[in-house]
Design an enzyme around this catalytic site. Sequence first.
Site, PDB file in Angstrom:
ATOM      1  CB  ALA A  90      14.611 -21.140  85.841  1.00  0.00           C
ATOM      2  NE  ARG A 137       5.725 -32.360  87.267  1.00  0.00           N
ATOM      3  CZ  ARG A 137       6.763 -32.992  87.801  1.00  0.00           C
ATOM      4  NH1 ARG A 137       6.595 -34.178  88.354  1.00  0.00           N
ATOM      5  NH2 ARG A 137       7.969 -32.446  87.804  1.00  0.00           N
ATOM      6  CG  ASN A 156     -19.902  -2.548 131.463  1.00  0.00           C
ATOM      7  OD1 ASN A 156     -19.499  -3.683 131.586  1.00  0.00           O
ATOM      8  ND2 ASN A 156     -21.129  -2.267 131.043  1.00  0.00           N
ATOM      9  CG  ASN A 202     -16.935   2.748 112.104  1.00  0.00           C
ATOM     10  OD1 ASN A 202     -18.031   2.231 111.866  1.00  0.00           O
ATOM     11  ND2 ASN A 202     -15.804   2.213 111.715  1.00  0.00           N
ATOM     12  CB  ALA A 249     -30.157   0.931 128.469  1.00  0.00           C
TER      13      ALA A 249
HETATM   14  C1  UD1 Z   1      16.633 -33.519  89.280  1.00  0.00           C
HETATM   15  C2  UD1 Z   1      17.922 -34.313  89.060  1.00  0.00           C
HETATM   16  C3  UD1 Z   1      17.731 -35.725  89.616  1.00  0.00           C
HETATM   17  C4  UD1 Z   1      17.358 -35.672  91.055  1.00  0.00           C
HETATM   18  C5  UD1 Z   1      16.128 -34.801  91.257  1.00  0.00           C
HETATM   19  C6  UD1 Z   1      15.882 -34.574  92.735  1.00  0.00           C
HETATM   20  C7  UD1 Z   1      18.774 -33.378  86.996  1.00  0.00           C
HETATM   21  C8  UD1 Z   1      19.044 -33.641  85.562  1.00  0.00           C
HETATM   22  N1  UD1 Z   1      18.210 -34.364  87.659  1.00  0.00           N
HETATM   23  O1  UD1 Z   1      15.605 -34.134  88.526  1.00  0.00           O
HETATM   24  O2  UD1 Z   1      18.939 -36.462  89.467  1.00  0.00           O
HETATM   25  O3  UD1 Z   1      17.119 -36.962  91.559  1.00  0.00           O
HETATM   26  O4  UD1 Z   1      16.326 -33.490  90.666  1.00  0.00           O
HETATM   27  O5  UD1 Z   1      14.676 -33.901  92.934  1.00  0.00           O
HETATM   28  O6  UD1 Z   1      19.136 -32.332  87.474  1.00  0.00           O
HETATM   29  N2  UD1 Z   1      15.651 -26.009  86.568  1.00  0.00           N
HETATM   30  C9  UD1 Z   1      15.898 -24.757  86.085  1.00  0.00           C
HETATM   31  N3  UD1 Z   1      16.027 -24.602  84.748  1.00  0.00           N
HETATM   32  C10 UD1 Z   1      15.930 -25.647  83.882  1.00  0.00           C
HETATM   33  C11 UD1 Z   1      15.652 -26.925  84.404  1.00  0.00           C
HETATM   34  C12 UD1 Z   1      15.528 -27.072  85.750  1.00  0.00           C
HETATM   35  O7  UD1 Z   1      16.014 -23.789  86.842  1.00  0.00           O
HETATM   36  O8  UD1 Z   1      16.076 -25.415  82.688  1.00  0.00           O
HETATM   37  C13 UD1 Z   1      15.529 -26.168  88.011  1.00  0.00           C
HETATM   38  C14 UD1 Z   1      14.125 -26.542  88.442  1.00  0.00           C
HETATM   39  O9  UD1 Z   1      13.388 -25.367  88.771  1.00  0.00           O
HETATM   40  C15 UD1 Z   1      14.379 -27.403  89.659  1.00  0.00           C
HETATM   41  C16 UD1 Z   1      15.764 -28.002  89.399  1.00  0.00           C
HETATM   42  O10 UD1 Z   1      16.355 -27.234  88.404  1.00  0.00           O
HETATM   43  O11 UD1 Z   1      14.432 -26.609  90.826  1.00  0.00           O
HETATM   44  C17 UD1 Z   1      15.700 -29.461  89.002  1.00  0.00           C
HETATM   45  O12 UD1 Z   1      15.013 -29.583  87.792  1.00  0.00           O
HETATM   46  P1  UD1 Z   1      13.860 -30.657  87.558  1.00  0.00           P
HETATM   47  O13 UD1 Z   1      13.403 -30.569  86.174  1.00  0.00           O
HETATM   48  O14 UD1 Z   1      12.850 -30.555  88.637  1.00  0.00           O
HETATM   49  O15 UD1 Z   1      14.701 -32.000  87.711  1.00  0.00           O
HETATM   50  P2  UD1 Z   1      14.185 -33.405  88.187  1.00  0.00           P
HETATM   51  O16 UD1 Z   1      13.611 -34.135  87.042  1.00  0.00           O
HETATM   52  O17 UD1 Z   1      13.382 -33.266  89.408  1.00  0.00           O
END
Ligand code: UD1
Length: 452
Positions: free
Chosen positions: A11, A16, A379, A388, A425
């Site tokens: 989600a 970025r 050919n 076409n 031709a």
């Molecule tokens: C997370 C881990 C971290 C780990 C790293 C590895 C946590 C708190 N930390 O950090 O320990 O080293 O991944 O990549 O989990 N997401 C949701 N809804 C939300 C927030 C996040 O679906 O409200 C999903 C994001 O889409 C993502 C995953 O959860 O796929 C991880 O969230 P993200 O914010 O990327 O955590 P990181 O800071 O990368």
Amino acid sequence: MNNIYGVILGAGEGTRMKSCLPKVLHRVAGKELISHVIECMNKATKMQKLIVVVGSGSDLVIEQLKKYNADYVFQKERLGSAHALLQAKNKLKGLNGQLIVMCGDTPLVKFETIKNLLKYHIKNKNNATVLSGIVNNPYGYGRIVRNKKGDVGCIVEEKSATEKEKEIKEINSGIYCFDLKVLWKALSKVDNKNNKKEYYLTDVIEILNKDGYKTDAVALTNEEEILGVNDRKQLAVADEILRKRKNEELMASGVTVIDPRTTYIDSDVVIGQDCIIKPNTIIEGNTKIGKNCIIGPDTTITDSIIKENVFITYSYIEESKIETGVKIGPFAHIRPQSVLKENVKVGNFSEVKKSVVKYGSKINHLSYIGDATIGKNVNIGAGTITCNYDGKNKFKTIINDDVFVGSNVNLVAPVNIGKKVLIAAGSTITDNVSPNKLTIARARQIVKVRKK
Ligand code: UD1
Ligand code: CA
């Protein structure tokens, strides 16, 4: 075997990426990030249910999930990874078994890794097992804090880590196995009292550990697997790694890749033994190539079926079927829905679109063949054009077996040329021609005295 379930957290807004497309739908090696993750889990184990947590821009993601028979839940507000997982509770309530949790943005994880994680988790009767990695630069990741027994006492996020904790090189990959029996209660205890005011999934480890449950981590051997894609730079890195893997896999199976650095082959492409792939070649989508083909240099093939002993050089092939022994190029464009049957030749600035070209026919120089059916051993002379399109509609050209089309002929469709016809031709053919005839359709040459 235990009942196995899966949840993919996807989600995240992917801010970025600076994109209108949800992050998990960006592609590496020709496939969406989320698809890589789903396929990895499906290959690792049979799951009773797979649920993806989706967020904003979810319609497109949900559409993608249909392909996999995966379910989804919607996370309205992004309150953190623990909150995201909690959204799946209703769909998993009351179930016993093990839950695998992955993130939707980690396309490099190998299915064997998940298989091993699950095996380890079950064998050791853990209540939670974290897939960890030992890395040189742990910056940005959650750190695995082990207690005296060697269990994982907790995971601390970069922003909350003490200087000492920051030195820990064992990091959290964001991939876990949980015992469903104890997960939900622990998850409901997670709070957001941290600098990011987020509900961290990682906190569930400490909660379980304090409640006397068994929390453990198993370390990856290959740290590149846990690379997450958060921006376009990481997207390119992931793509490069997958491409390299694909090339190496193909080489191991008996395909020669002359210059892996300039060869771009999507994950799902299949290439037969003893093929030679020359530099600057891109093979995409669901392309399948049979044995003993020579492909490239400077060739792109997309979603096509190529049989055995085919030779393609400096050319572009899209959504077409190319049968055994066909030679294409240099400089040919085979457009969608074309079928080139055995031993056909197309080359030297020729274009074929939505046409069937049968056994042994040749379109070798500067031609456009569109919406046509060309019989066997025909050919097509240099510069032949099927006209076409009348500006509104498309019409078909049919050329039967053994026809000889002279150079620079226009075939104004709809038109049907009988077997063994010879077209002189320079003709512009507007009417059907019955078999075995010679047809000429051009003004007779006159020669006059030249005025001084
Ligand atoms: C997370 C881990 C971290 C780990 C790293 C590895 C946590 C708190 N930390 O950090 O320990 O080293 O991944 O990549 O989990 N997401 C949701 N809804 C939300 C927030 C996040 O679906 O409200 C999903 C994001 O889409 C993502 C995953 O959860 O796929 C991880 O969230 P993200 O914010 O990327 O955590 P990181 O800071 O990368
Ligand atoms: Ca992440």
